[in-house]
Write a protein that holds these residues in place. Structure first.
Motif, PDB file in Angstrom:
ATOM      1  N   GLY A   1      27.172 -80.077 -30.456  1.00 20.10           N
ATOM      2  CA  GLY A   1      26.407 -81.040 -29.876  1.00 20.10           C
ATOM      3  C   GLY A   1      27.475 -82.319 -30.512  1.00 20.10           C
ATOM      4  O   GLY A   1      26.868 -83.596 -30.246  1.00 20.10           O
ATOM      5  N   LYS A   2      28.581 -82.296 -31.143  1.00 19.56           N
ATOM      6  CA  LYS A   2      29.289 -83.209 -31.636  1.00 19.56           C
ATOM      7  C   LYS A   2      30.001 -83.975 -30.319  1.00 19.56           C
ATOM      8  O   LYS A   2      30.686 -83.195 -29.656  1.00 19.56           O
ATOM      9  CB  LYS A   2      30.345 -82.920 -32.441  1.00 19.56           C
ATOM     10  CG  LYS A   2      29.690 -82.515 -34.022  1.00 19.56           C
ATOM     11  CD  LYS A   2      30.842 -82.579 -35.017  1.00 19.56           C
ATOM     12  CE  LYS A   2      30.255 -81.655 -36.208  1.00 19.56           C
ATOM     13  NZ  LYS A   2      31.283 -80.639 -36.450  1.00 19.56           N
ATOM     14  N   ALA A   3      30.043 -85.220 -30.308  1.00 14.63           N
ATOM     15  CA  ALA A   3      30.639 -85.946 -29.159  1.00 14.63           C
ATOM     16  C   ALA A   3      32.137 -85.641 -29.247  1.00 14.63           C
ATOM     17  O   ALA A   3      32.802 -85.619 -30.397  1.00 14.63           O
ATOM     18  CB  ALA A   3      30.429 -87.394 -29.426  1.00 14.63           C
ATOM     19  N   ILE A   4      32.900 -85.698 -28.069  1.00 15.46           N
ATOM     20  CA  ILE A   4      34.309 -85.260 -27.786  1.00 15.46           C
ATOM     21  C   ILE A   4      34.839 -86.444 -28.410  1.00 15.46           C
ATOM     22  O   ILE A   4      34.626 -87.697 -27.952  1.00 15.46           O
ATOM     23  CB  ILE A   4      34.608 -84.905 -26.566  1.00 15.46           C
ATOM     24  CG1 ILE A   4      33.697 -83.912 -25.901  1.00 15.46           C
ATOM     25  CG2 ILE A   4      36.143 -84.454 -26.568  1.00 15.46           C
ATOM     26  CD1 ILE A   4      34.319 -82.286 -26.160  1.00 15.46           C
ATOM     27  N   ASP A   5      35.923 -86.458 -29.323  1.00 14.53           N
ATOM     28  CA  ASP A   5      36.705 -87.612 -29.603  1.00 14.53           C
ATOM     29  C   ASP A   5      37.419 -88.157 -28.475  1.00 14.53           C
ATOM     30  O   ASP A   5      38.326 -87.265 -28.050  1.00 14.53           O
ATOM     31  CB  ASP A   5      37.720 -86.910 -30.863  1.00 14.53           C
ATOM     32  CG  ASP A   5      38.412 -88.200 -31.523  1.00 14.53           C
ATOM     33  OD1 ASP A   5      38.277 -89.462 -30.853  1.00 14.53           O
ATOM     34  OD2 ASP A   5      38.763 -88.001 -32.835  1.00 14.53           O
ATOM     35  N   MET A   6      37.457 -89.334 -28.106  1.00 15.02           N
ATOM     36  CA  MET A   6      38.240 -89.773 -26.989  1.00 15.02           C
ATOM     37  C   MET A   6      39.334 -90.693 -27.341  1.00 15.02           C
ATOM     38  O   MET A   6      39.988 -91.538 -26.684  1.00 15.02           O
ATOM     39  CB  MET A   6      37.253 -90.737 -26.168  1.00 15.02           C
ATOM     40  CG  MET A   6      36.147 -90.275 -25.728  1.00 15.02           C
ATOM     41  SD  MET A   6      36.529 -88.739 -24.443  1.00 15.02           S
ATOM     42  CE  MET A   6      36.783 -89.402 -23.003  1.00 15.02           C
ATOM     43  N   VAL A   7      39.848 -90.489 -28.549  1.00 11.46           N
ATOM     44  CA  VAL A   7      41.180 -91.154 -28.912  1.00 11.46           C
ATOM     45  C   VAL A   7      42.216 -90.886 -28.209  1.00 11.46           C
ATOM     46  O   VAL A   7      42.613 -89.773 -27.966  1.00 11.46           O
ATOM     47  CB  VAL A   7      41.423 -90.731 -30.706  1.00 11.46           C
ATOM     48  CG1 VAL A   7      42.803 -91.461 -31.077  1.00 11.46           C
ATOM     49  CG2 VAL A   7      40.535 -91.035 -31.499  1.00 11.46           C
ATOM     50  N   GLU A   8      42.986 -92.061 -27.830  1.00 12.40           N
ATOM     51  CA  GLU A   8      44.264 -91.913 -26.886  1.00 12.40           C
ATOM     52  C   GLU A   8      45.456 -91.535 -27.800  1.00 12.40           C
ATOM     53  O   GLU A   8      45.545 -91.982 -28.858  1.00 12.40           O
ATOM     54  CB  GLU A   8      44.481 -93.306 -26.401  1.00 12.40           C
ATOM     55  CG  GLU A   8      43.294 -93.583 -25.291  1.00 12.40           C
ATOM     56  CD  GLU A   8      43.448 -95.005 -24.957  1.00 12.40           C
ATOM     57  OE1 GLU A   8      44.346 -95.857 -25.352  1.00 12.40           O
ATOM     58  OE2 GLU A   8      42.270 -95.528 -24.382  1.00 12.40           O
ATOM     59  N   GLY A   9      46.326 -90.509 -27.299  1.00  7.69           N
ATOM     60  CA  GLY A   9      47.479 -90.315 -27.971  1.00  7.69           C
ATOM     61  C   GLY A   9      48.637 -91.337 -27.646  1.00  7.69           C
ATOM     62  O   GLY A   9      48.413 -92.005 -26.660  1.00  7.69           O
ATOM     63  N   SER A  10      49.689 -91.185 -28.272  1.00  2.41           N
ATOM     64  CA  SER A  10      50.935 -92.227 -28.133  1.00  2.41           C
ATOM     65  C   SER A  10      51.800 -91.483 -27.084  1.00  2.41           C
ATOM     66  O   SER A  10      51.767 -90.633 -27.322  1.00  2.41           O
ATOM     67  CB  SER A  10      51.384 -92.461 -29.352  1.00  2.41           C
ATOM     68  OG  SER A  10      52.133 -91.227 -30.104  1.00  2.41           O
ATOM     69  N   ALA A  11      52.339 -92.502 -26.178  1.00  4.94           N
ATOM     70  CA  ALA A  11      53.277 -92.005 -25.252  1.00  4.94           C
ATOM     71  C   ALA A  11      53.846 -93.114 -24.671  1.00  4.94           C
ATOM     72  O   ALA A  11      53.696 -94.170 -24.896  1.00  4.94           O
ATOM     73  CB  ALA A  11      52.447 -91.328 -23.923  1.00  4.94           C
ATOM     74  N   ASP A  12      55.014 -92.738 -23.948  1.00  2.00           N
ATOM     75  CA  ASP A  12      55.778 -93.949 -23.578  1.00  2.00           C
ATOM     76  C   ASP A  12      55.214 -94.070 -21.997  1.00  2.00           C
ATOM     77  O   ASP A  12      54.982 -95.216 -21.521  1.00  2.00           O
ATOM     78  CB  ASP A  12      57.265 -93.761 -23.382  1.00  2.00           C
ATOM     79  CG  ASP A  12      57.859 -92.473 -22.635  1.00  2.00           C
ATOM     80  OD1 ASP A  12      56.859 -91.771 -22.304  1.00  2.00           O
ATOM     81  OD2 ASP A  12      58.922 -92.265 -22.578  1.00  2.00           O
ATOM     82  N   ILE A  13      55.085 -93.345 -21.209  1.00  2.00           N
ATOM     83  CA  ILE A  13      54.658 -93.441 -19.810  1.00  2.00           C
ATOM     84  C   ILE A  13      53.377 -92.993 -19.735  1.00  2.00           C
ATOM     85  O   ILE A  13      52.503 -93.546 -18.974  1.00  2.00           O
ATOM     86  CB  ILE A  13      55.660 -92.996 -18.896  1.00  2.00           C
ATOM     87  CG1 ILE A  13      55.490 -93.786 -17.606  1.00  2.00           C
ATOM     88  CG2 ILE A  13      55.667 -91.525 -18.734  1.00  2.00           C
ATOM     89  CD1 ILE A  13      56.845 -93.615 -16.781  1.00  2.00           C
ATOM     90  N   ALA A  14      52.986 -91.679 -20.027  1.00  2.00           N
ATOM     91  CA  ALA A  14      51.808 -90.915 -19.971  1.00  2.00           C
ATOM     92  C   ALA A  14      50.767 -91.355 -21.042  1.00  2.00           C
ATOM     93  O   ALA A  14      51.221 -91.314 -22.145  1.00  2.00           O
ATOM     94  CB  ALA A  14      51.700 -89.415 -19.469  1.00  2.00           C
ATOM     95  N   MET A  15      49.661 -91.258 -20.629  1.00  2.00           N
ATOM     96  CA  MET A  15      48.504 -91.366 -21.634  1.00  2.00           C
ATOM     97  C   MET A  15      47.753 -90.175 -21.860  1.00  2.00           C
ATOM     98  O   MET A  15      46.473 -90.049 -21.223  1.00  2.00           O
ATOM     99  CB  MET A  15      47.520 -92.769 -21.428  1.00  2.00           C
ATOM    100  CG  MET A  15      46.672 -92.996 -22.564  1.00  2.00           C
ATOM    101  SD  MET A  15      45.678 -94.349 -22.219  1.00  2.00           S
ATOM    102  CE  MET A  15      44.264 -93.696 -21.282  1.00  2.00           C
TER     103      MET A  15
END
Ligand code: HEM
Length: 247
Positions: free
Chosen positions: A219-233
């Motif tokens: 039941g744990k919320a999915i972590d929505m942290v964005e990864g680092s990237a140059d062009i794609a996210m």
């Protein structure tokens, strides 16, 4: 002409998920399966070959391909070394495999974090599609709620948030009235893969929703942290929801 490739690869993904979750909720690592799906679709369309999946284990050419792509996406974060082979530039940065996979991952993560929306999407699929029959490209236009989920994913988590820098060679007037979805760019240099990307994303998401029940692990919320990237996210790190086949 190549619609068969698309559905064929989606069916391979569904069979794989079926084999591991036919009887009970099972934790699945969707990220690598979805990346494999998008790479296989594009490499099959361009070169008639697939490099991901159990049937290509042990094939040297496939191993080399995966190794090179793996280096680019170590830890699920896209990095683009200056000297990578031009072909990968085409496959990924230009060919859009990673952008498609990232969008499917963001969409599924969002759906898992919003079970009410997932339920509504499931109800739409059940209403418009024949039971026991997989959707195909002609069904996509009927699934308006699913299309809205894809648009909302593009709005919240655009796969290429900064677009691509261009310099105008002449004075120009910019007028984008009436069309505000900028995910694929606009004008003459806009993404030529938009139609294909929308089909892959819509058909994959629709099939995952139609064929399986999904829930978050513990039941744990999915972590929505964005990864680092140059062009794609990309999404940062792996994620493993629970899947169970719809009987
Ligand atoms: C969610 C998926 C995708 C997103 C968000 C995306 C986004 C973009 C963006 C923003 C551009 C730059 C537009 C500009 O220069 O203004 C672009 C260019 C391009 N995309 Fe995509 N794309 C996706 C999928 C694909 C796919 C599936 C393919 C092909 C199989 C593809 C092929 C290309 C190519 C060849 C270009 C370069 C066009 C040019 O420079 O003239 N893309 N894409």
């Amino acid at each position: 002409m190549l619609a068969g490739v698309l559905m064929d690869e989606i069916k391979i993904l569904l069979r794989k998920l079926h084999s591991i979750s036919a009887h009970k909720f099972t934790k699945v690592e969707l990220g690598p399966l979805i990346s494999g799906l998008t790479f296989n679709i594009v490499t099959r369309m361009i070169a008639g070959k697939r490099y991901y999946g159990e049937d290509v284990v042990g094939i040297e050419e496939a191993r080399q391909f995966r190794e090179l792509v793996g280096e680019m996406f170590a830890d699920g974060r896209a990095t683009y070394p200056g000297d990578f082979l031009p072909i990968f530039k085409y496959f990924d940065r230009q060919g859009g495999t990673h952008t498609v996979a990232a969008t499917i991952e963001w969409a599924m993560s969002n759906l898992l974090n919003h079970p009410g929306v997932l339920k509504k999407a499931r109800a739409e699929v059940d209403d418009f599609l024949c039971p026991k029959q997989l959707q195909d490209e002609t069904d996509l236009s009927k699934l308006q709620y699913l299309q809205n989920i894809v648009s909302e994913t593009f709005r919240l988590y655009p796969a290429t948030p900064l677009l691509v820098p261009h310099i105008s060679s002449d004075n120009c007037t910019i007028g984008v009235d009436g069309y505000k979805l900028l995910t694929f760019g606009l004008g003459r240099r806009a993404c030529p893969g938009m139609g294909l990307a929308n089909r892959i994303i819509g058909l994959t998401l629709g099939s995952l929703i139609q064929c399986f029940e999904w829930e978050r692990v513990d039941g744990k919320a999915i972590d929505m942290v964005e990864g680092s990237a140059d062009i794609a996210m990309p999404k940062l790190g792996p994620w493993k929801p629970n899947a169970k086949l719809v009987q």
